[in-house]
Scaffold this motif. Structure first.
Motif, short mmCIF file in Angstrom:
data_model
loop_
_atom_site.label_atom_id
_atom_site.label_comp_id
_atom_site.label_asym_id
_atom_site.label_seq_id
_atom_site.Cartn_x
_atom_site.Cartn_y
_atom_site.Cartn_z
N ARG A 97 0.84 -1.21 0.00
CA ARG A 97 0.00 0.00 0.00
C ARG A 97 0.87 1.25 0.00
O ARG A 97 0.62 2.19 -0.76
N ARG A 129 -7.47 -6.33 -4.97
CA ARG A 129 -8.26 -5.65 -3.93
C ARG A 129 -7.61 -4.35 -3.50
O ARG A 129 -8.26 -3.32 -3.35
N LEU A 130 -6.30 -4.39 -3.27
CA LEU A 130 -5.58 -3.19 -2.87
C LEU A 130 -5.73 -2.10 -3.92
O LEU A 130 -6.07 -0.96 -3.61
N GLU A 132 -7.99 -1.71 -6.22
CA GLU A 132 -9.37 -1.22 -6.28
C GLU A 132 -9.67 -0.30 -5.09
O GLU A 132 -10.31 0.74 -5.27
N ARG A 133 -9.19 -0.65 -3.91
CA ARG A 133 -9.41 0.21 -2.74
C ARG A 133 -8.74 1.57 -2.91
O ARG A 133 -9.19 2.56 -2.33
N LEU A 134 -7.68 1.61 -3.71
CA LEU A 134 -6.97 2.88 -3.94
C LEU A 134 -7.47 3.61 -5.18
O LEU A 134 -6.87 4.59 -5.61
#
Length: 163
Positions: A97, A129-130, A132-134
């Motif tokens: 991240r 997932r990371l 997309e979350r960002l």
């Protein structure tokens, strides 16, 4: 954790986990038997591109690395790209991240209008997932474009985030 520009002297710390990740053959389209000299040239980019290392502030250990560059040349050079490596022994601690956020900051400051990942293996669910979350979104998937050593032929996502 500190993220700083990579120096040639950092390569001996990056190479062991680079080699381990490539040899696993699960997340990168690089050859699984890539020689060290060639790998070094592919990973340690020179300006205006950029390579960084993530360093554990307590131990001084290099725990990850990222390389950043323009995704294309000419009329496509306004979109950045990046690749990330997290030492598997240091996963789950926010290294990935932090590297993604650092690369987005770099791309924005450098005037890029977006960031595109060309080949995110669909079975690399943690990374997907990371991203997309960002704020990245999957803009397409090439079916069967990646030969995963366990899952067989799986898709490669193209992911994009406007900056």
């Amino acid at each position: 954790m500190e993220i700083r520009e990579a120096a040639d002297e950092d390569w001996p710390a990056v190479w062991p986990f680079f080699r381990r990740i490539m040899a696993a053959g699960e997340t990168f389209t690089y050859p699984v038997d890539l020689a060290e000299d060639e790998a070094r040239g592919w990973w340690l980019l020179r300006p205006p591109n950029r390579t960084v290392v993530a360093v554990d502030a307590d131990t001084g250990t290099v725990v990850g690395s990222a390389k950043m560059n323009n995704n294309q040349h000419g009329n496509g050079s306004h979109v950045a790209s990046a690749s990330y490596l997290v030492d598997p022994d240091h996963g789950g601690r926010g290294v990935g991240r932090a590297l993604v956020l650092d690369s987005l900051d770099w791309a924005g400051a450098a005037g890029f209008r977006g960031m595109q990942f060309n080949a995110v293996v669909e079975t690399n669910r943690h990374a997907v997932r990371l991203y997309e979350r960002l704020g990245f979104r999957i803009v397409g998937t090439v079916p069967g474009a990646f030969r995963h050593p366990v899952e067989g032929y799986v898709g490669l996502h193209v992911m994009f985030k406007e900056l």
